[in-house]
Design a protein around this motif. Structure first.
Motif, mmCIF file in Angstrom:
data_model
loop_
_atom_site.group_PDB
_atom_site.id
_atom_site.type_symbol
_atom_site.label_atom_id
_atom_site.label_comp_id
_atom_site.label_asym_id
_atom_site.label_seq_id
_atom_site.Cartn_x
_atom_site.Cartn_y
_atom_site.Cartn_z
ATOM 1 N N THR A 319 39.869 41.112 37.189
ATOM 2 C CA THR A 319 40.905 40.142 36.845
ATOM 3 C C THR A 319 41.405 39.474 38.119
ATOM 4 N N ALA A 320 41.927 38.258 37.967
ATOM 5 C CA ALA A 320 42.475 37.544 39.121
ATOM 6 C C ALA A 320 43.705 38.266 39.664
ATOM 7 N N MET A 321 44.553 38.786 38.759
ATOM 8 C CA MET A 321 45.748 39.496 39.238
ATOM 9 C C MET A 321 45.356 40.730 40.038
ATOM 10 N N GLY A 322 44.338 41.439 39.576
ATOM 11 C CA GLY A 322 43.899 42.631 40.285
ATOM 12 C C GLY A 322 43.337 42.301 41.657
ATOM 13 N N SER A 323 42.599 41.226 41.754
ATOM 14 C CA SER A 323 42.023 40.845 43.040
ATOM 15 C C SER A 323 43.104 40.521 44.055
ATOM 16 N N ARG A 324 44.134 39.811 43.626
ATOM 17 C CA ARG A 324 45.232 39.491 44.546
ATOM 18 C C ARG A 324 45.990 40.751 44.954
ATOM 19 N N LEU A 325 46.176 41.682 44.006
ATOM 20 C CA LEU A 325 46.888 42.923 44.322
ATOM 21 C C LEU A 325 46.074 43.786 45.281
ATOM 22 N N ARG A 365 37.967 42.797 31.448
ATOM 23 C CA ARG A 365 37.211 41.590 31.813
ATOM 24 C C ARG A 365 37.667 40.350 31.044
ATOM 25 N N ILE A 366 38.182 40.537 29.826
ATOM 26 C CA ILE A 366 38.573 39.361 29.051
ATOM 27 C C ILE A 366 40.023 38.939 29.329
ATOM 28 N N VAL A 367 40.713 39.714 30.174
ATOM 29 C CA VAL A 367 42.100 39.376 30.503
ATOM 30 C C VAL A 367 42.111 38.212 31.491
ATOM 31 N N GLN A 368 42.827 37.172 31.134
ATOM 32 C CA GLN A 368 42.974 36.019 32.010
ATOM 33 C C GLN A 368 44.150 36.245 32.978
ATOM 34 N N ASP A 369 44.450 35.237 33.766
ATOM 35 C CA ASP A 369 45.488 35.356 34.792
ATOM 36 C C ASP A 369 46.867 35.232 34.150
ATOM 37 N N ARG A 569 51.650 42.987 35.730
ATOM 38 C CA ARG A 569 51.741 43.961 36.827
ATOM 39 C C ARG A 569 50.964 45.238 36.489
ATOM 40 N N ARG A 570 51.150 45.736 35.279
ATOM 41 C CA ARG A 570 50.483 46.984 34.895
ATOM 42 C C ARG A 570 48.969 46.790 34.841
#
Length: 882
Positions: A319-325, A365-369, A569-570
């Motif tokens: 996910t994009a959020m995970g990559s930034r975190l 994988r299907i979760v968007q930003d 966040r989670r």
């Protein structure tokens, strides 16, 4: 500008441009965005498009260039990457309905630090807007120090941080923080003095913007923050004790309001305070030298995509959020052993639970930003596709929850508690938005049938209107008995019934005459009027209604911003933990032990990046054993190209990985908590700043000696190589002694050097141990074994490396001859006899060992590091005169 400037269009352009002098104005004219005057000249160069002119016949042509409106996004993105801002000026009324000049307004101001559009934002990187406030104070003896406040805002996610930096190292700490954040725009007061602007020296990357000093007023800033977050005091956020941080925080908010006046900013989270001791401190030099996020020499590559960085190796997030975190975890390793243990336990559990990990990553994988999607909702710019992306994202939440139910590590248990599947939001979107909805809300066909009765009626009128008209025509023919009766339409009269004059005797009494023609009469009926109202403009009404209803839905979703941010966040944490577990499984990483001890023990350690390269013979692992009691400083000698720098870096990377919560490339690792990692490797200069290669080396070395603690890990590679041999050896020797002394520093250190004389330190100073890189010589050839072993090397094999590099044989043979003469001279004390006039050697210098004895006897520890270096320089000058 001549007569051309007096045209209504150019007067309108000039009036609008006056309010956006610092931006490139995209001025909509028909199917193009046009740029004029200085904007055209600059944009044509930056965009590589043709520069032409307007009104050539007037004698005063105006520079002009333009881009098609449907391709504007790519051109705007290019200008933003160049650090420019763009004001988008649209035609805000239909040209067909305009009376005179079409009305135009700037509908959006694009600046690098305030972007919220997915097409302009790198999905795996944050897009930070930062502001810095400064306070200058005298520090005695004529010296002046500055304190700094820093505020950062990620407009696309709402993340908002405040921090302050005080003391002698405040400027360095600010620079390091900016290196970690890489802001796209940086704001600071316009009235700063040269002393207050020193921190901006050599600053590259962000677009720097001076702003009015009034924006940084402390009291007004406090009021602005209280109003933004609807509180009477900032105590609830823990930032009430800040002064400079609040000033910078207010400036950031003011800038966003000024550049995005229509944005409500309700998605911005309350400010969080970032303390300097919350995480391991990594300075900008270390981040660069360890190639954590950007590969050396490949800065143009996307950091998360590059296989030449630690981030590139670790980033298996989905996910994009995970990559930034993950990037944040990497640049801010933890310094709390309990918190590190919590992360490691979660990674360990998912590494062992292979089936759950696979299913969990599949669902993610299907979760968007989500974090950026909900911000777009709040800012009122989300389109139907964004809403569908949100629906798809929350649809995976039940499956993720099901997988988490079988896991019990503390971190995952905490994430699972009070889990929110957001099924009400899923059902709301599912019942409202068509699966194939368009991107633009102006294109219609957004809402599902059955969502709203008026939409269904209008859609039916739009689709079936012609059939209704045909049915009414047939009905009226039957009623009147006139087969030639026709129902027609024009823009002036709308729908009407037309009868020839020969059939006027059959006109029913309820027909209302509308128009008389030479051979016919036109009529209206109440039923036709009602039908006309239903059919005429049905598409326009439908589009307007769908747009209004969609905006209501978007507003409804915007009220769930805080809820969606928590879900995001989670999911980001889960993604990072699962990605680290996946990487550990694939790359044979082991779980490290991180404790409060002072040791650093690694068995069979490997460089996580280098080992993934296609190396002949594979990667050779090595052990490391450092502790403050008996072996805190290792002198590492050996030839070039043998792997010393790789070894130094792998020790740092393993330490960093362990404290960020990752498994590590080794067979066993026990890491004593490290507060900072320092590196001094490689050769570089700063000519623009007036610094030579050696000055940069000394400046970085001084920074390490002044900032390191016994809990730090220091990596030094070839200290003193930027000056003469005796100067460099003296400095390297003194630095090594200073670091090893527990009364001065006593930090864990790996010190790689070609000064073989420094191996004498093992017998002269406590806590110093010699290591070298094993080399095997056979038939005049050298094999680098890349194995670190106890002991010191007596040769550097530089000529062998030069031979491998391809120097001509004549140069290699001559170098060997000269080396033999130098070694013979050094051992006998005789001057070099140069049999060839092309080389001249200074034979007046004594052999180095007597000098080293004097250095050893010097009372360096009663001096500051600078005084010690000056004393050594004096000694060197005296030796030169003897």
């Amino acid at each position: 500008m001549g007569d051309a400037d007096g045209t209504p269009l150019m007067r309108q352009y000039r009036d609008i441009k006056q309010a956006y002098r610092d931006a490139i104005l995209f001025f909509r004219v028909g199917d193009f965005y046009e740029m004029f005057q200085e904007d055209a000249v600059e944009a044509s160069k930056l965009l590589s498009i043709a520069l032409t002119s307007r009104d050539k016949s007037s004698g005063t042509p105006i520079p002009l260039c333009g881009v098609p409106y449907h391709a504007a996004t790519n051109y705007i993105a290019k200008l933003l990457r160049a650090g420019r801002t763009v004001a988008l000026c649209e035609q805000v009324e239909d040209p067909k309905l305009a009376k005179g000049l079409v009305r135009r307004e700037v509908v959006r101001l694009y600046t690098p630090g305030t972007l919220i559009d997915s097409e302009f934002l790198p999905s795996t990187e944050s897009n930070v807007l930062a502001a810095v406030s400064v306070r200058l104070r005298s520090a005695g003896t004529g010296r002046k120090d500055c304190s700094y406040g820093l505020a950062t805002l990620e407009v696309s996610t709402g993340d908002y941080w405040l921090s302050e930096f005080h003391g002698p190292q405040a400027e360095a700490a600010l620079r390091d923080e900016l290196a970690r954040l890489e802001p796209r725009e940086l704001l600071f007061p316009e009235n700063l003095s040269p002393d207050e602007l020193q921190w901006t020296a050599d600053l590259t990357g962000p677009r720097c913007c001076t702003q009015p000093a009034t924006w940084f007023d402390q009291e007004q800033g406090r009021i602005a923050l209280q109003e933004q977050f609807h509180v009477h005091s900032l105590e609830a956020f823990g930032c009430h004790i800040l002064t400079l941080g609040i000033q910078a925080g207010a400036a950031v908010l003011r800038y966003v309001r000024e550049t995005q006046p229509s944005a409500p900013l309700d998605h911005i989270r309350p400010p969080r305070v970032r303390q300097d001791d919350d995480a391991m401190h990594l300075d900008s030099v270390t981040i660069r030298n360890l190639e954590l996020v950007k590969p050396a020499g490949r800065a143009e590559e996307s950091s998360n995509q590059s296989p030449y960085t630690l981030l590139g190796i670790l980033d298996r997030t989905v996910t994009a959020m995970g990559s930034r975190l993950l990037r944040e975890w990497l640049l801010r390793p933890l310094v709390n052993s309990a918190a590190i243990e919590v992360r490691l336990t979660a990674v360990d559990e998912l590494k062992r639970q292979i089936d759950i990990r696979v299913r969990l990553r599949t669902a993610l994988r299907i979760v968007q930003d989500i974090s950026r999607l909900c911000s777009r909702m709040s800012l009122g710019v989300a389109n139907p596709r964004d809403v569908l992306a949100l629906k798809i994202s929350v649809s995976s939440l039940p499956a993720i929850q099901a997988e988490l139910s079988a896991l019990d590590s503390p971190l995952i248990a905490d994430l699972r508690s009070s889990w929110d599947n957001a099924q009400d939001l899923y059902e709301l979107i599912e019942g409202a938005i068509e699966q194939e909805a368009p991107v633009s809300i102006r294109d219609g066909s957004i809402l599902k049938s059955g969502f709203h009765p008026e939409v269904d009626e209008l859609r039916k009128a739009s689709r079936e209107g012609k059939g209704w008209i045909a049915g009414l025509e047939a009905k009226e023919r039957e009623r009147t008995g006139v087969e030639s009766l026709k129902i027609r339409y024009n823009q002036v009269f709308g729908y009407y019934i037309e009868l020839t004059k020969a059939n006027l005797g059959k006109v029913p009494p309820d027909y209302i005459r509308k128009q008389t023609l030479v051979n016919a009469e036109r009529f209206m009926t109440t039923e036709l009027k009602e039908l006309e109202e239903r059919v005429t403009g049905a598409d326009t009404k439908l589009t307007a209604l769908e747009q209004a209803l969609f905006e209501q839905l978007r507003t409804r979703l915007a009220t769930e911003t805080a809820r969606l941010q928590e879900i995001s966040r989670r999911l980001a944490i889960l993604d990072v933990v699962a990605a680290l577990a996946e990487t550990a499984a694939l790359n044979r990483y082991v779980r490290p032990t991180v404790d409060e001890g002072d040791g650093l023990h690694i068995l069979q350690g490997r460089h996580p990046v280098v080992e993934r390269l296609d190396l002949s013979g594979g990667f050779i692992p090595n052990d490391t054993h450092l502790d403050l009691a008996t072996s805190r400083l290792h002198i590492l000698t050996g030839p070039n190209m043998a792997g010393k720098s790789t070894y130094l870096r792998q020790v740092a990377l393993i330490t960093l990985m362990a404290q960020m919560g990752s498994f590590v490339p080794a067979t066993e690792a026990r890491i004593g908590l490290t507060d900072r990692i320092f590196t001094r490797v490689g050769a570089s200069d700063n000519l623009a700043g007036g610094q030579s290669t050696f000055m940069v080396e000394m400046t970085e070395s001084a920074h390490i000696l002044n900032c390191a603690t016994p809990r730090s890990l220091i990596l030094l590679d070839e200290i003193g190589r930027g000056t003469s041999t005796y100067d460099g050896l003296s400095i390297a020797w003194a630095i090594a002694e200073y670091i090893q002394d527990p009364q001065r520093l006593g930090a864990r250190t790996l010190f790689a050097t070609h000064y073989h004389e420094m191996t004498q330190l093992e017998s002269l100073r406590e806590g110093i141990t010699n290591y070298c890189v094993a080399v095997q010589e056979r038939d005049g050839r050298v094999l680098f074994l890349r194995k670190i072993i106890r002991g010191g090397a007596d040769r550097s094999y530089g000529i062998h490396v030069a031979q491998l590099a391809g120097l001509p044989d004549q140069v290699i043979h001559r170098a060997k001859a000269v080396l033999a003469q130098l070694e013979s001279s050094s051992s006998s004390g005789r001057p070099v006899q140069d049999n060839q006039q092309s080389l001249h050697f200074d034979a007046t210098l004594p052999p180095p060992h007597p000098m080293l004895e004097e250095v050893r006897q010097m009372d360096l520890f009663s001096m500051t590091p600078l005084d010690a270096l000056n004393r050594l320089a004096e000694l060197q000058q005296r030796l030169l005169k003897e």
